[in-house]
Motif scaffolding. Structure first.
Motif, mmCIF file in Angstrom:
data_model
loop_
_atom_site.group_PDB
_atom_site.id
_atom_site.type_symbol
_atom_site.label_atom_id
_atom_site.label_comp_id
_atom_site.label_asym_id
_atom_site.label_seq_id
_atom_site.Cartn_x
_atom_site.Cartn_y
_atom_site.Cartn_z
ATOM 1 N N HIS A 21 38.972 34.175 40.254
ATOM 2 C CA HIS A 21 39.232 33.884 40.733
ATOM 3 C C HIS A 21 40.630 32.978 41.144
ATOM 4 O O HIS A 21 40.893 31.868 40.419
ATOM 5 C CB HIS A 21 38.557 34.509 42.768
ATOM 6 N N ARG A 63 32.600 39.064 37.331
ATOM 7 C CA ARG A 63 33.229 38.000 37.961
ATOM 8 C C ARG A 63 32.165 36.533 38.460
ATOM 9 O O ARG A 63 31.224 37.091 38.801
ATOM 10 C CB ARG A 63 33.810 38.540 39.097
ATOM 11 N N ASN A 117 38.720 42.642 43.211
ATOM 12 C CA ASN A 117 37.603 44.906 42.837
ATOM 13 C C ASN A 117 38.746 45.717 41.876
ATOM 14 O O ASN A 117 38.378 46.026 41.432
ATOM 15 C CB ASN A 117 37.775 44.568 44.776
ATOM 16 N N LEU A 129 29.121 38.611 39.434
ATOM 17 C CA LEU A 129 29.402 40.385 40.640
ATOM 18 C C LEU A 129 29.754 40.816 38.648
ATOM 19 O O LEU A 129 30.452 40.743 38.319
ATOM 20 C CB LEU A 129 30.884 40.478 41.272
ATOM 21 N N ASP A 180 37.393 47.140 39.167
ATOM 22 C CA ASP A 180 37.137 48.389 38.709
ATOM 23 C C ASP A 180 37.685 49.072 37.316
ATOM 24 O O ASP A 180 37.079 49.851 36.587
ATOM 25 C CB ASP A 180 37.334 48.790 39.679
ATOM 26 N N THR A 218 31.018 44.577 36.465
ATOM 27 C CA THR A 218 31.428 45.779 36.718
ATOM 28 C C THR A 218 31.247 46.411 35.210
ATOM 29 O O THR A 218 31.714 45.380 34.484
ATOM 30 C CB THR A 218 32.959 45.320 37.746
ATOM 31 N N ASP A 251 35.362 38.787 44.988
ATOM 32 C CA ASP A 251 35.366 40.130 45.688
ATOM 33 C C ASP A 251 37.033 40.385 46.330
ATOM 34 O O ASP A 251 36.189 41.298 47.342
ATOM 35 C CB ASP A 251 34.086 40.860 46.525
ATOM 36 N N SER A 252 37.688 39.981 46.201
ATOM 37 C CA SER A 252 39.377 40.168 46.973
ATOM 38 C C SER A 252 39.269 41.267 46.568
ATOM 39 O O SER A 252 39.110 42.105 46.104
ATOM 40 C CB SER A 252 39.771 39.902 46.749
ATOM 41 N N PRO A 253 40.613 42.496 47.093
ATOM 42 C CA PRO A 253 40.491 44.020 47.238
ATOM 43 C C PRO A 253 41.055 43.069 45.536
ATOM 44 O O PRO A 253 41.573 44.456 45.145
ATOM 45 C CB PRO A 253 41.797 44.125 48.134
#
Length: 215
Positions: free
Chosen positions: A19, A46, A31, A4, A35, A6, A26-28
């Motif tokens: 992680h 990630r 993320n 992932l 971001d 970003t 892609d846990s909150p």
């Protein structure tokens, strides 16, 4: 491998973020961090360790892979990302809890100039909850690169009061999050907010990776 990504693909600063033991890439929390650093034009990449990737693709829930498997996979990710990053890019590695611990172990094992500049840890597991005598810091003296640890004051894996009594190398820096738990979030009664602590964490990370950039 699945990644992932970003932030700007051609960024000269790349953060490879692993992680924690129980939540995916892609846990909150992951993320929000990705971001957040992306707003500073930092590319955040990630990935998932094999056991977590297996869960995502329909496999049964398994505990984390053994440490050699985690480290080998992390190293392969670093190699692959470094080969695709812009020439001369600064690469940083880190992660949430277990992911950050694996990053420090890789840094401690580096016998030659590593492909990364420094390490960032978000809620480092200094010891198992309730077992402060079982510290996970023996390898820290072997780390030669800078390390940033963003840690909640009341993290059950290592509180501020406990950690300040550790004899850690001077190049291990801390960003303390007031009343923060292992997820860096404070209690409502503390007067602080999860959003404030997360913003402070991201600001510390950005300053650590790009200290000379004007804010």
């Amino acid at each position: 491998m699945d990644f992932l990504s970003t932030g700007p693909v051609q960024s000269s600063t790349v953060l490879i973020l692993a992680h924690g033991a129980g939540a995916p890439m892609d846990s909150p929390f992951m993320n929000a961090v990705a971001d957040g650093v992306a707003t500073a034009a930092i590319r955040c990449v990630r990935f998932e360790f094999p056991y977590m990737a297996g869960r995502r693709h329909g496999g049964k829930k398994r505990p984390p892979d053994r440490q050699p498997v985690l480290l080998d996979h992390f190293q392969k990710v670093i190699q692959q990302i470094s080969e695709t990053a812009p020439k001369g890019a600064s690469i940083y590695i880190g992660g949430k809890s277990m992911g950050g611990r694996m990053a420090t172990l890789l840094a401690a094992q580096a016998v030659e100039k590593p492909l990364f500049q420094a390490v960032l840890c978000l809620g480092y597991p200094f010891h198992p909850p309730g077992k402060p005598e079982k510290t996970r810091t023996d390898h820290f003296p072997e780390i030669s690169c800078p390390v940033l640890v963003c840690q909640g004051d009341r993290d059950p894996f290592g509180t501020r009061a406990e950690i300040e009594n550790y004899a850690l190398p001077s190049h291990v820096q801390f960003c303390w999050l007031p009343d923060g738990n292992h997820d860096l979030a404070p209690r409502v009664k503390s007067g602080y907010t999860k959003e404030e602590n997360l913003a402070a964490t991201i600001a510390a990370m950005v300053d650590f990776m790009e200290p000379d950039q004007p804010r």
